[in-house]
Motif scaffolding. Structure first.
Motif, PDB file in Angstrom:
ATOM      1  N   ARG A 101      -2.166 -15.406  20.635  1.00 13.07           N
ATOM      2  CA  ARG A 101      -0.702 -15.404  20.512  1.00 13.07           C
ATOM      3  C   ARG A 101      -0.056 -16.662  21.100  1.00 13.07           C
ATOM      4  NH1 ARG A 101       1.381 -10.311  19.117  1.00 13.07           N
ATOM      5  NH2 ARG A 101      -0.038  -8.562  19.445  1.00 13.07           N
ATOM      6  N   LYS A 141       1.777  -8.762  26.675  1.00 13.51           N
ATOM      7  CA  LYS A 141       0.806  -8.519  25.590  1.00 13.51           C
ATOM      8  C   LYS A 141      -0.501  -9.230  25.913  1.00 13.51           C
ATOM      9  CE  LYS A 141       4.265  -8.729  21.848  1.00 13.51           C
ATOM     10  NZ  LYS A 141       4.651  -9.380  20.588  1.00 13.51           N
ATOM     11  N   GLN A 152      -0.058  -3.725  24.574  1.00  6.82           N
ATOM     12  CA  GLN A 152       1.318  -4.172  24.864  1.00  6.82           C
ATOM     13  C   GLN A 152       1.988  -3.236  25.850  1.00  6.82           C
ATOM     14  OE1 GLN A 152       3.889  -4.896  21.612  1.00  6.82           O
ATOM     15  NE2 GLN A 152       2.332  -5.934  20.408  1.00  6.82           N
ATOM     16  N   GLU A 176       6.612 -12.056  26.890  1.00  2.33           N
ATOM     17  CA  GLU A 176       7.638 -12.530  25.957  1.00  2.33           C
ATOM     18  C   GLU A 176       8.959 -11.872  26.291  1.00  2.33           C
ATOM     19  OE1 GLU A 176       4.743 -12.182  22.074  1.00  2.33           O
ATOM     20  OE2 GLU A 176       6.764 -11.359  21.948  1.00  2.33           O
ATOM     21  N   GLN A 179      13.140  -9.070  22.293  1.00  5.46           N
ATOM     22  CA  GLN A 179      14.076  -9.505  21.251  1.00  5.46           C
ATOM     23  C   GLN A 179      14.939  -8.328  20.796  1.00  5.46           C
ATOM     24  OE1 GLN A 179      14.021 -13.029  20.310  1.00  5.46           O
ATOM     25  NE2 GLN A 179      12.992 -12.720  22.269  1.00  5.46           N
ATOM     26  N   GLU A 184      13.255  -6.119  11.412  1.00  6.23           N
ATOM     27  CA  GLU A 184      12.010  -6.886  11.371  1.00  6.23           C
ATOM     28  C   GLU A 184      11.714  -7.148   9.901  1.00  6.23           C
ATOM     29  OE1 GLU A 184       8.887  -6.035  14.452  1.00  6.23           O
ATOM     30  OE2 GLU A 184       9.933  -4.130  14.485  1.00  6.23           O
ATOM     31  N   ASN A 259       7.416 -13.769  15.109  1.00  6.86           N
ATOM     32  CA  ASN A 259       6.639 -12.967  16.060  1.00  6.86           C
ATOM     33  C   ASN A 259       5.167 -13.333  15.959  1.00  6.86           C
ATOM     34  OD1 ASN A 259       5.690 -11.027  17.851  1.00  6.86           O
ATOM     35  ND2 ASN A 259       5.662  -9.416  16.305  1.00  6.86           N
ATOM     36  N   GLU A 260       4.576 -13.114  14.803  1.00  2.12           N
ATOM     37  CA  GLU A 260       3.160 -13.481  14.678  1.00  2.12           C
ATOM     38  C   GLU A 260       2.811 -13.728  13.229  1.00  2.12           C
ATOM     39  OE1 GLU A 260       0.513 -10.436  15.987  1.00  2.12           O
ATOM     40  OE2 GLU A 260       1.572  -8.844  14.953  1.00  2.12           O
TER      41      GLU A 260
HETATM   42  P1  AMP Z   1       3.101  -7.174  17.481  1.00  2.00           P
HETATM   43  O1  AMP Z   1       1.751  -6.596  17.783  1.00  2.00           O
HETATM   44  O2  AMP Z   1       3.391  -8.431  18.225  1.00  2.00           O
HETATM   45  O3  AMP Z   1       3.343  -7.309  16.005  1.00  2.00           O
HETATM   46  O4  AMP Z   1       4.168  -6.101  17.981  1.00  2.00           O
HETATM   47  C1  AMP Z   1       4.285  -4.833  17.388  1.00  2.00           C
HETATM   48  C2  AMP Z   1       5.741  -4.405  17.395  1.00  2.00           C
HETATM   49  O5  AMP Z   1       6.231  -4.305  18.742  1.00  2.00           O
HETATM   50  C3  AMP Z   1       6.679  -5.375  16.698  1.00  2.00           C
HETATM   51  O6  AMP Z   1       6.678  -5.182  15.315  1.00  2.00           O
HETATM   52  C4  AMP Z   1       8.005  -4.997  17.357  1.00  2.00           C
HETATM   53  O7  AMP Z   1       8.525  -3.809  16.808  1.00  2.00           O
HETATM   54  C5  AMP Z   1       7.590  -4.748  18.795  1.00  2.00           C
HETATM   55  N1  AMP Z   1       7.678  -6.011  19.582  1.00  2.00           N
HETATM   56  C6  AMP Z   1       6.683  -6.897  19.784  1.00  2.00           C
HETATM   57  N2  AMP Z   1       7.108  -7.969  20.515  1.00  2.00           N
HETATM   58  C7  AMP Z   1       8.410  -7.759  20.769  1.00  2.00           C
HETATM   59  C8  AMP Z   1       9.435  -8.511  21.441  1.00  2.00           C
HETATM   60  N3  AMP Z   1       9.178  -9.692  22.034  1.00  2.00           N
HETATM   61  N4  AMP Z   1      10.680  -7.978  21.479  1.00  2.00           N
HETATM   62  C9  AMP Z   1      10.965  -6.794  20.895  1.00  2.00           C
HETATM   63  N5  AMP Z   1      10.054  -6.040  20.245  1.00  2.00           N
HETATM   64  C10 AMP Z   1       8.787  -6.499  20.171  1.00  2.00           C
END
Ligand code: AMP
Length: 365
Positions: A101, A141, A152, A176, A179, A184, A259-260
């Motif tokens: 990440r 994370k 997470q 992080e 947000q 999304e 985000n990713e």
């Molecule tokens: P990820 O594994 O990074 O895709 O995170 C899974 C989900 O967690 C995301 O689709 C968001 O709904 C939530 N999430 C992850 N990072 C954040 C962040 N920095 N702020 C708010 N929600 C987050």
């Protein structure tokens, strides 16, 4: 045809849908997976072995013109020797970036793609410093191997630092800033070795507990879609990418925050099977096999709903007009992605009403 035999590392549902989309074009897929009963193994031949077993990877490459991935967390150094026997697509460098990440965010930032404020965390002390510097709330994370919200922890108060550290603590984390997003969204596109690019319409994604519940597409926002496509193209070109690439974004005050990314076909693109002229799976295969990319035009208004933990009733769902049902052939387990359905309608209002009907029949466990 130059590339006809496709080796796929990982035989999950993504691999299965790739193999199924390859048959009409005369492409033949072979999998490598730990389980001889994986979703892909039910539709194409499989080599059974660990995904990082150098011998098995070499065997897969020897049987393939091109090797691709259903699971991207394969060490790049294992892939380099395979390049003598088969093309590796997407390139190993793209896999490497998306495995971490922190590196992913560094690439986005270098390409002037906005990301959440973040800091690397390798100790409890660094976590404390990061929460002070970036503020709360925030998300701690794991830098590697986190997916679907696994690995997470959302920190809302300093009192949670000890708990977050005891659950995830160790080197290799990222903190992080949380947000406050209104939506999304994700963009899926494909790039060929000659630099041809195509982009699917933007999808809006609704998650629960970090895992995708449903997507609606096309998500009508011309300006956001153009911006997302520009960002995706930047990343594709920077990595000399070949295949399908996805970026997930938060929409914060009307702006995209990356985000990713995923160097593969993506859950938020499953709607393209019924919803577009050419699916993400077919376009991934076309890209990696040096075939012309297909049209990404949407055929109507679509919703895709994941089946998590429990399969819904087939007969009741199929009685909804315009619904397609996908069963990945997996054993039910809480939170596990077992299948999905896609609803395709001519008008957004019809799609919304059929989606509401489908959601009444689907329970996420
Ligand atoms: P990820 O594994 O990074 O895709 O995170 C899974 C989900 O967690 C995301 O689709 C968001 O709904 C939530 N999430 C992850 N990072 C954040 C962040 N920095 N702020 C708010 N929600 C987050």
């Amino acid at each position: 045809m130059k590339f006809r035999r496709v080796g796929i590392v990982g035989a999950g549902q993504l691999g299965r849908m790739l193999a199924l989309s390859g048959y009409p074009m005369g492409l033949r897929c072979t999998f490598l997976d730990r389980s001889g009963d994986a979703p892909g193994a039910q539709v194409a031949p499989i080599l059974v072995g660990d995904l990082e077993d150098a011998g098995k990877l070499a065997q897969l490459a020897a049987n393939s013109d091109v090797v691709t991935f259903d699971w991207e967390n394969i060490s790049a150094k294992l892939l380099v020797p395979l390049e003598k026997t088969a093309a590796i697509r997407p390139p190993a460098a793209a896999l490497e970036v998306s495995q971490d990440r922190l590196r992913e965010k560094a690439l986005f930032a270098r390409l002037k793609i906005p990301v959440a404020a973040h800091a690397a965390v390798d100790s409890r002390d660094e976590l404390l410093q990061a929460t002070r510097k970036l503020g709360l709330p925030g998300v701690l994370k794991t830098r590697r191997l986190g997916y679907d919200g696994k690995g997470q922890y959302v920190l809302r108060s300093p009192a949670q630092i000890d708990e977050a550290w005891s659950l995830l603590g160790g080197p290799g984390l990222i903190y992080e800033k949380f947000q406050e997003f209104s939506r999304e969204v994700s963009i899926v596109g494909a790039r060929s070795a000659t630099g041809q690019t195509v982009f699917y319409p933007l999808a809006a994604n609704v998650h629960g507990g970090g895992i995708l519940h449903y997507s609606i597409a096309p998500f009508a926002s011309g300006a956001l879609e153009r911006k997302a496509q520009t960002y995706l193209k930047r990343v594709m070109n920077a990595l000399a990418y070949v295949g399908v690439l996805t970026i997930e974004f938060f929409v914060v005050k009307g702006r995209l925050v990356a985000n990713e990314m995923a160097p593969r076909v993506h859950n938020s693109g499953h709607w393209t099977i019924e919803g577009c002229v050419t699916s993400q799976f077919e376009n991934h295969l076309r890209a990696i096999c040096d075939l012309p990319l297909g049209s990404t035009r949407a055929l109507g208004h679509t919703a895709m709903v994941n089946f998590l933990g429990k399969m819904p009733d087939l007969r009741r769902l199929l009685s909804i007009d315009g619904l397609a049902y996908h069963d990945y052939g997996k054993e039910p387990r809480p939170g596990r992605k077992l299948g999905h359905c896609t609803i395709l309608k001519r008008r957004a209002a019809e799609r919304n009403s059929a989606l509401a009907d489908a959601l009444k029949l689907i329970e996420w466990t």
